[in-house]
Write a protein that holds these residues in place. Structure first.
Motif, PDB file in Angstrom:
ATOM      1  N   GLU A 296       0.815  -0.850  -0.041  1.00  0.00           N
ATOM      2  CA  GLU A 296      -0.126  -0.498   0.155  1.00  0.00           C
ATOM      3  C   GLU A 296       0.733   1.039   0.290  1.00  0.00           C
ATOM      4  N   ALA A 297       1.535   1.127   0.641  1.00  0.00           N
ATOM      5  CA  ALA A 297       2.689   2.574   1.193  1.00  0.00           C
ATOM      6  C   ALA A 297       3.596   3.003  -0.497  1.00  0.00           C
ATOM      7  N   ASN A 298       3.801   1.408  -1.131  1.00  0.00           N
ATOM      8  CA  ASN A 298       4.924   1.496  -2.273  1.00  0.00           C
ATOM      9  C   ASN A 298       3.933   2.292  -3.761  1.00  0.00           C
ATOM     10  N   ALA A 299       2.767   1.932  -2.932  1.00  0.00           N
ATOM     11  CA  ALA A 299       1.461   2.148  -3.937  1.00  0.00           C
ATOM     12  C   ALA A 299       1.465   4.100  -4.080  1.00  0.00           C
ATOM     13  N   ILE A 300       1.040   4.463  -2.783  1.00  0.00           N
ATOM     14  CA  ILE A 300       1.025   5.561  -1.948  1.00  0.00           C
ATOM     15  C   ILE A 300       2.330   6.679  -3.026  1.00  0.00           C
ATOM     16  N   VAL A 301       4.052   6.239  -2.663  1.00  0.00           N
ATOM     17  CA  VAL A 301       4.428   6.674  -2.927  1.00  0.00           C
ATOM     18  C   VAL A 301       5.076   7.130  -4.725  1.00  0.00           C
ATOM     19  N   GLN A 302       4.458   6.184  -5.046  1.00  0.00           N
ATOM     20  CA  GLN A 302       4.369   5.684  -6.593  1.00  0.00           C
ATOM     21  C   GLN A 302       3.567   6.698  -7.423  1.00  0.00           C
ATOM     22  N   ALA A 303       2.049   7.240  -6.762  1.00  0.00           N
ATOM     23  CA  ALA A 303       1.376   8.095  -7.114  1.00  0.00           C
ATOM     24  C   ALA A 303       1.877   9.640  -6.893  1.00  0.00           C
ATOM     25  N   LEU A 304       2.220   9.469  -5.522  1.00  0.00           N
ATOM     26  CA  LEU A 304       2.664  10.982  -5.561  1.00  0.00           C
ATOM     27  C   LEU A 304       4.119  11.276  -5.930  1.00  0.00           C
ATOM     28  N   SER A 305       4.789  11.317  -6.283  1.00  0.00           N
ATOM     29  CA  SER A 305       6.124  10.914  -7.331  1.00  0.00           C
ATOM     30  C   SER A 305       6.104  12.476  -7.705  1.00  0.00           C
ATOM     31  N   GLY A 306       7.211  13.780  -7.654  1.00  0.00           N
ATOM     32  CA  GLY A 306       7.146  14.409  -8.012  1.00  0.00           C
ATOM     33  C   GLY A 306       6.062  15.570  -7.655  1.00  0.00           C
ATOM     34  N   LYS A 307       5.178  14.821  -6.576  1.00  0.00           N
ATOM     35  CA  LYS A 307       4.168  15.484  -6.501  1.00  0.00           C
ATOM     36  C   LYS A 307       4.469  16.543  -5.072  1.00  0.00           C
ATOM     37  N   LYS A 308       3.740  17.903  -4.573  1.00  0.00           N
ATOM     38  CA  LYS A 308       3.990  18.750  -3.494  1.00  0.00           C
ATOM     39  C   LYS A 308       2.863  18.587  -2.427  1.00  0.00           C
ATOM     40  N   ILE A 309       3.244  17.324  -1.586  1.00  0.00           N
ATOM     41  CA  ILE A 309       2.227  17.335  -0.125  1.00  0.00           C
ATOM     42  C   ILE A 309       2.663  17.780   0.742  1.00  0.00           C
ATOM     43  N   ASN A 310       1.748  18.886   1.156  1.00  0.00           N
ATOM     44  CA  ASN A 310       2.127  19.761   2.194  1.00  0.00           C
ATOM     45  C   ASN A 310       1.271  19.295   3.563  1.00  0.00           C
ATOM     46  N   PHE A 311      -0.174  18.885   3.397  1.00  0.00           N
ATOM     47  CA  PHE A 311      -0.845  18.198   5.000  1.00  0.00           C
ATOM     48  C   PHE A 311      -0.746  17.030   4.840  1.00  0.00           C
ATOM     49  N   ARG A 312       0.051  16.593   4.452  1.00  0.00           N
ATOM     50  CA  ARG A 312       0.658  14.910   4.997  1.00  0.00           C
ATOM     51  C   ARG A 312      -0.141  13.808   4.338  1.00  0.00           C
ATOM     52  N   VAL A 313       0.682  12.658   4.303  1.00  0.00           N
ATOM     53  CA  VAL A 313      -0.399  11.515   3.591  1.00  0.00           C
ATOM     54  C   VAL A 313      -0.949  10.686   4.633  1.00  0.00           C
ATOM     55  N   TRP A 314      -1.964  10.817   4.885  1.00  0.00           N
ATOM     56  CA  TRP A 314      -3.174  10.177   6.106  1.00  0.00           C
ATOM     57  C   TRP A 314      -3.326   8.968   6.334  1.00  0.00           C
ATOM     58  N   LEU A 315      -2.779   7.982   6.996  1.00  0.00           N
ATOM     59  CA  LEU A 315      -3.620   6.764   7.081  1.00  0.00           C
ATOM     60  C   LEU A 315      -4.597   6.091   7.279  1.00  0.00           C
ATOM     61  N   ASP A 316      -5.920   6.334   6.831  1.00  0.00           N
ATOM     62  CA  ASP A 316      -6.705   6.440   7.290  1.00  0.00           C
ATOM     63  C   ASP A 316      -7.706   4.865   8.130  1.00  0.00           C
ATOM     64  N   MET A 317      -7.808   4.886   9.304  1.00  0.00           N
ATOM     65  CA  MET A 317      -8.231   3.617   9.945  1.00  0.00           C
ATOM     66  C   MET A 317      -9.169   3.292  10.276  1.00  0.00           C
ATOM     67  N   GLU A 318     -10.056   2.714   9.313  1.00  0.00           N
ATOM     68  CA  GLU A 318     -11.695   2.921  10.083  1.00  0.00           C
ATOM     69  C   GLU A 318     -12.018   1.819   8.950  1.00  0.00           C
TER      70      GLU A 318
END
Length: 327
Positions: free
Chosen positions: A73-95
């Motif tokens: 899951e984490a590797n998929a997130i990192v790949q999707a965010l490559s080159g992008k500016k994410i200032n308000f965190r990556v939130w892991l949705d636990m529900e």
């Protein structure tokens, strides 16, 4: 306090210029789906929000029940965010109900496994959950020493903010309704407020004092990289000896010893053992021996042997008669 929304494909095509005019400072976008594919509205929403100068965070609905699944899951997130500016965190949705009953310890392992990979890529990580998960499902006391929380707590969920339900005492952000309305978004939308800064610095790897491969004496240790000092364990009347086999970026106790559940911080390490050339030991490989057998013979690990023998490019292939260093 700043106002925000969190959205996914279910919110349709959003007019981000109208969202900006509605006093929205930040948006948290769904980034990947259950199949580890980029959420189909993500690129459109990222482009629209950033074009309007809206601060962006992202979230991932966590389904992983194992560390390996968490890493995927984490590797998929990192790949999707490559080159992008994410200032308000990556939130892991636990529900997710499917992982609710696997235990606090396992959930902590899953969260840490995902966060290690995401933070190594330079992104800050937080945890999203409701008050039930915060109080009863997660080991929140341990987790909050490493991660900020974004809490969903609605009250009557009438689309308005009800201050008496505010989680500001233990969270940095609050999803206060799932029945809100916002100019530029058709239908109901989740509304949020942030109690602290929404523009956070990227993660910079720590300049660790010690390195993988070093053998050290240690006086105390922890079972987890994230444990606080209250969970420190005494190593014994004499210092124990072990080899650093991994470093967990961003953790309180970053040095993993002997690939086991033994983690140290700089304060636990009393001495680094320097191996003199004259103390080095070598082994001549015999028929039927592999690195597992050889490592056990000398009380070391396969990874330690590989680091001392860079000429071994495949740990499963060693030639009979080869002379390899084991100490």
């Amino acid at each position: 306090m700043k106002y925000g929304i969190d959205v996914a494909k279910w919110n349709g095509v959003i007019d981000w210029s109208k969202v900006k005019l509605a006093n929205i400072s930040f948006a948290v976008l769904k980034v990947t789906n259950k199949n580890n594919r980029v959420e189909e509205a993500f690129e459109r929403n990222y482009a629209g929000a950033t074009e309007q100068g809206i601060t962006v965070g992202v979230y991932r609905y966590v389904y992983a029940k194992t560390v390996e699944a968490a890493k995927a899951e984490a590797n998929a997130i990192v790949q999707a965010l490559s080159g992008k500016k994410i200032n308000f965190r990556v939130w892991l949705d636990m529900e997710a109900d499917s992982i609710k009953n696997i235990g606090k310890s396992r959930l902590t392992e899953i969260i840490n496994a995902e966060a290690d990979i995401i933070q190594a890529a330079g992104f800050q990580v937080g945890i999203y959950c409701n008050t039930d998960w915060y109080r009863n499902v997660l080991d929140s006391e341990s987790l909050k020493s490493r991660f900020p929380f974004w809490i969903a707590r609605y009250g009557t969920n009438n689309g308005e903010m009800q201050e008496k339900y505010s989680p500001e005492a233990y969270a940095i952000a609050w999803q206060y309704t799932s029945s809100g309305s916002c100019e530029g978004v058709n239908g109901k939308v989740d509304l949020d407020v942030a109690f602290s800064e929404i523009d956070v610095a990227p993660v910079v790897p720590n300049p660790y004092t010690h390195k993988v491969g070093q053998t050290v004496y240690y006086s105390s240790y922890y079972d987890r990289a994230t444990d606080d000092i209250s969970k420190a364990k005494f190593a014994g009347a004499k210092y124990k000896k072990g080899t650093i086999t991994a470093i967990v970026n961003g953790a309180r106790n970053p040095y993993q010893i002997n690939s086991a559940s033994i983690y140290l911080n700089d304060g636990d390490i009393r001495e680094v053992i320097t191996v003199k050339a004259s103390d080095a030991k070598y082994h001549t490989v015999k028929a039927g021996q592999n690195l597992t057998v050889i490592a056990k013979m000398y009380g070391t690990t396969i990874n330690a042997i590989l680091k001392m023998n860079p000429s071994i490019t495949n740990k499963n292939v060693i030639k009979v008669g080869a002379k390899i260093r084991v100490k």
